[in-house]
Design a protein around this motif. Structure first.
Motif, PDB file in Angstrom:
ATOM      1  N   PRO A  18       0.804  -1.215   0.000  1.00  0.00           N
ATOM      2  CA  PRO A  18       0.000   0.000   0.000  1.00  0.00           C
ATOM      3  C   PRO A  18       0.833   1.260   0.000  1.00  0.00           C
ATOM      4  CG  PRO A  18      -0.059  -1.071   2.145  1.00  0.00           C
ATOM      5  CD  PRO A  18       0.576  -2.032   1.197  1.00  0.00           C
ATOM      6  N   CYS A  19       2.064   1.221   0.507  1.00  0.00           N
ATOM      7  CA  CYS A  19       2.854   2.446   0.558  1.00  0.00           C
ATOM      8  C   CYS A  19       3.267   2.899  -0.831  1.00  0.00           C
ATOM      9  CB  CYS A  19       4.068   2.264   1.456  1.00  0.00           C
ATOM     10  SG  CYS A  19       4.811   0.652   1.361  1.00  0.00           S
ATOM     11  N   TYR A  20       3.403   1.988  -1.810  1.00  0.00           N
ATOM     12  CA  TYR A  20       3.632   2.404  -3.178  1.00  0.00           C
ATOM     13  C   TYR A  20       2.408   3.131  -3.725  1.00  0.00           C
ATOM     14  CZ  TYR A  20       7.899  -0.342  -3.954  1.00  0.00           C
ATOM     15  OH  TYR A  20       9.158  -0.845  -3.922  1.00  0.00           O
ATOM     16  N   ALA A  21       1.230   2.653  -3.358  1.00  0.00           N
ATOM     17  CA  ALA A  21       0.007   3.138  -3.967  1.00  0.00           C
ATOM     18  C   ALA A  21      -0.159   4.637  -3.791  1.00  0.00           C
ATOM     19  CB  ALA A  21      -1.181   2.412  -3.365  1.00  0.00           C
ATOM     20  N   ALA A  22       0.115   5.149  -2.603  1.00  0.00           N
ATOM     21  CA  ALA A  22      -0.090   6.572  -2.347  1.00  0.00           C
ATOM     22  C   ALA A  22       0.857   7.424  -3.163  1.00  0.00           C
ATOM     23  CB  ALA A  22       0.091   6.869  -0.869  1.00  0.00           C
ATOM     24  N   ARG A  46       0.364   0.785   9.352  1.00  0.00           N
ATOM     25  CA  ARG A  46      -0.262   1.625  10.379  1.00  0.00           C
ATOM     26  C   ARG A  46       0.470   1.503  11.703  1.00  0.00           C
ATOM     27  NH1 ARG A  46      -6.883   1.217   9.716  1.00  0.00           N
ATOM     28  NH2 ARG A  46      -6.990   1.965   7.565  1.00  0.00           N
ATOM     29  N   LYS A  47       0.879   0.314  12.046  1.00  0.00           N
ATOM     30  CA  LYS A  47       1.598   0.129  13.306  1.00  0.00           C
ATOM     31  C   LYS A  47       2.880   0.955  13.315  1.00  0.00           C
ATOM     32  CE  LYS A  47       3.514  -3.443  16.354  1.00  0.00           C
ATOM     33  NZ  LYS A  47       3.711  -4.911  16.542  1.00  0.00           N
ATOM     34  N   ALA A  48       3.610   0.928  12.199  1.00  0.00           N
ATOM     35  CA  ALA A  48       4.849   1.709  12.113  1.00  0.00           C
ATOM     36  C   ALA A  48       4.568   3.206  12.181  1.00  0.00           C
ATOM     37  CB  ALA A  48       5.587   1.374  10.818  1.00  0.00           C
ATOM     38  N   GLU A  49       3.489   3.648  11.535  1.00  0.00           N
ATOM     39  CA  GLU A  49       3.139   5.070  11.577  1.00  0.00           C
ATOM     40  C   GLU A  49       2.729   5.507  12.977  1.00  0.00           C
ATOM     41  OE1 GLU A  49       3.134   7.633   8.736  1.00  0.00           O
ATOM     42  OE2 GLU A  49       4.708   6.121   8.866  1.00  0.00           O
ATOM     43  N   ARG A  50       2.041   4.651  13.695  1.00  0.00           N
ATOM     44  CA  ARG A  50       1.676   4.988  15.082  1.00  0.00           C
ATOM     45  C   ARG A  50       2.932   5.214  15.921  1.00  0.00           C
ATOM     46  NH1 ARG A  50      -2.000   0.540  14.275  1.00  0.00           N
ATOM     47  NH2 ARG A  50      -4.082   1.362  13.876  1.00  0.00           N
ATOM     48  N   VAL A  51       3.885   4.327  15.786  1.00  0.00           N
ATOM     49  CA  VAL A  51       5.132   4.452  16.544  1.00  0.00           C
ATOM     50  C   VAL A  51       5.822   5.770  16.199  1.00  0.00           C
ATOM     51  CG1 VAL A  51       7.433   3.479  16.884  1.00  0.00           C
ATOM     52  CG2 VAL A  51       5.439   1.962  16.819  1.00  0.00           C
ATOM     53  N   ARG A  52       5.918   6.065  14.910  1.00  0.00           N
ATOM     54  CA  ARG A  52       6.595   7.290  14.476  1.00  0.00           C
ATOM     55  C   ARG A  52       5.880   8.541  14.969  1.00  0.00           C
ATOM     56  NH1 ARG A  52       6.020  11.000  10.449  1.00  0.00           N
ATOM     57  NH2 ARG A  52       4.252   9.911   9.482  1.00  0.00           N
ATOM     58  N   TRP A 170      -4.096  11.691  10.861  1.00  0.00           N
ATOM     59  CA  TRP A 170      -5.349  12.058  10.212  1.00  0.00           C
ATOM     60  C   TRP A 170      -5.092  12.369   8.745  1.00  0.00           C
ATOM     61  CZ3 TRP A 170      -5.459  17.008   8.119  1.00  0.00           C
ATOM     62  CH2 TRP A 170      -4.471  17.886   8.589  1.00  0.00           C
ATOM     63  N   THR A 171      -6.168  12.341   7.954  1.00  0.00           N
ATOM     64  CA  THR A 171      -6.054  12.691   6.538  1.00  0.00           C
ATOM     65  C   THR A 171      -7.043  13.790   6.203  1.00  0.00           C
ATOM     66  OG1 THR A 171      -7.745  11.220   5.596  1.00  0.00           O
ATOM     67  CG2 THR A 171      -5.581  10.245   6.092  1.00  0.00           C
ATOM     68  N   ALA A 172      -6.819  14.438   5.070  1.00  0.00           N
ATOM     69  CA  ALA A 172      -7.698  15.524   4.639  1.00  0.00           C
ATOM     70  C   ALA A 172      -9.094  15.023   4.309  1.00  0.00           C
ATOM     71  CB  ALA A 172      -7.097  16.224   3.417  1.00  0.00           C
ATOM     72  N   LEU A 207      -1.443  12.734   7.420  1.00  0.00           N
ATOM     73  CA  LEU A 207      -0.984  11.671   6.540  1.00  0.00           C
ATOM     74  C   LEU A 207      -1.654  11.826   5.181  1.00  0.00           C
ATOM     75  CD1 LEU A 207      -1.374   8.697   9.042  1.00  0.00           C
ATOM     76  CD2 LEU A 207       0.795   9.720   8.301  1.00  0.00           C
ATOM     77  N   GLN A 208      -0.970  11.369   4.142  1.00  0.00           N
ATOM     78  CA  GLN A 208      -1.575  11.423   2.816  1.00  0.00           C
ATOM     79  C   GLN A 208      -2.765  10.473   2.730  1.00  0.00           C
ATOM     80  OE1 GLN A 208       1.046  10.382  -0.430  1.00  0.00           O
ATOM     81  NE2 GLN A 208      -0.096  11.655  -1.873  1.00  0.00           N
ATOM     82  N   THR A 209      -2.664   9.329   3.365  1.00  0.00           N
ATOM     83  CA  THR A 209      -3.742   8.355   3.412  1.00  0.00           C
ATOM     84  C   THR A 209      -3.501   7.409   4.580  1.00  0.00           C
ATOM     85  OG1 THR A 209      -4.972   6.649   2.184  1.00  0.00           O
ATOM     86  CG2 THR A 209      -2.579   6.718   1.867  1.00  0.00           C
ATOM     87  N   ILE A 210      -4.549   6.754   5.037  1.00  0.00           N
ATOM     88  CA  ILE A 210      -4.392   5.642   5.986  1.00  0.00           C
ATOM     89  C   ILE A 210      -4.748   4.322   5.301  1.00  0.00           C
ATOM     90  CG2 ILE A 210      -4.865   7.073   8.022  1.00  0.00           C
ATOM     91  CD1 ILE A 210      -7.625   5.538   8.140  1.00  0.00           C
TER      92      ILE A 210
END
Length: 235
Positions: A18-22, A46-52, A170-172, A207-210
């Motif tokens: 999914p990270c390529y997709a965005a 998502r787990k990695a983004e929460r940590v960051r 969060w996202t727009a 975030l650009q997307t979740i």
């Protein structure tokens, strides 16, 4: 492609993480596509983004955090005045700040004094919707799940008409990255009628997307210290 170390799945050899997709097309992601491998990739990302994001907000200086809280209180006070006439006589669910979240407790006391019924969410049953108990400045709090202070069991149970949702990210488009327990999504799905939900977070946590999944429910409004960042009523 990004060299961001947090995009660990982008270098993992999977054919379509999914990270390529965005980076290719942010709106490509099909939230109704239930692919087990993709769902696992999203969960890991998502787990990695929460940590960051949680590490970043813990690094915010105390004075800056206080200024952010004050700005959010001002924005939230304006929203409640414009859309709910100040919310007098309504049930308003807030949250008790943990783990570097913006502290809105001064507003909770202000709303209570203005005739708003203030409530706090409670985890009474694991993997079930939240319940809500009334809070006042004189409430003697007890330790709830994760040692979060909550109103005691004899506090009146209420149903919120307006609810705050603390944001890790969060996202727009109004999507929320939470702590991963799924409690808030279960609660929104169960409450009838659904409350007006306001996400509260740091502007830097955008975030650009979740990579929305079928269970993800966009919030009605997202507020940061910069003001209204996503507003479904005006879109």
């Amino acid at each position: 492609m990004s060299d961001d170390p947090d995009n660990f799945r982008c270098r993992s050899g999977f054919s379509s993480p999914p990270c390529y997709a965005a980076e290719i097309a942010p709106d490509y992601f099909d939230p109704l596509a239930v692919d087990p491998e993709q769902a696992r990739d999203v969960a890991r990302w998502r787990k990695a983004e929460r940590v960051r994001l949680r590490a970043e907000r813990q690094d915010i200086a105390v004075a800056d955090r206080q200024a952010i809280g004050a700005a959010l209180i001002a924005h939230l006070r304006e929203v409640l005045r414009e859309r709910f006439g100040g919310a007098r006589g309504r049930v308003f669910s807030a949250y008790w700040p943990i783990k570097g979240e913006p502290d809105l407790r001064p507003l909770m006391a202000e709303l209570d004094a203005a005739g708003v019924t203030v409530a706090l969410p409670i985890v009474e049953t694991k993997a079930a919707p939240l319940t809500f108990r009334r809070w006042t400045p004189g409430t003697k709090m007890v330790r709830g799940d994760w040692n979060i202070p909550v109103p005691p069991p004899d506090a009146p149970e209420v149903t919120p008409e307006i609810a705050l949702a603390p944001l890790v990210g969060w996202t727009a488009e109004g999507y929320r990255l939470g702590y991963g327990g799924g409690y808030f999504d279960r609660t929104l799905a169960a409450l009838k009628p659904r409350p007006f939900v306001i996400g509260i977070g740091f502007d830097s946590a955008r975030l650009q997307t979740i990579f929305p999944q079928p269970h993800d429910i966009p919030l009605d409004l997202i507020l940061t210290e910069a003001g209204r960042r996503s507003d479904r009523m005006t879109e």
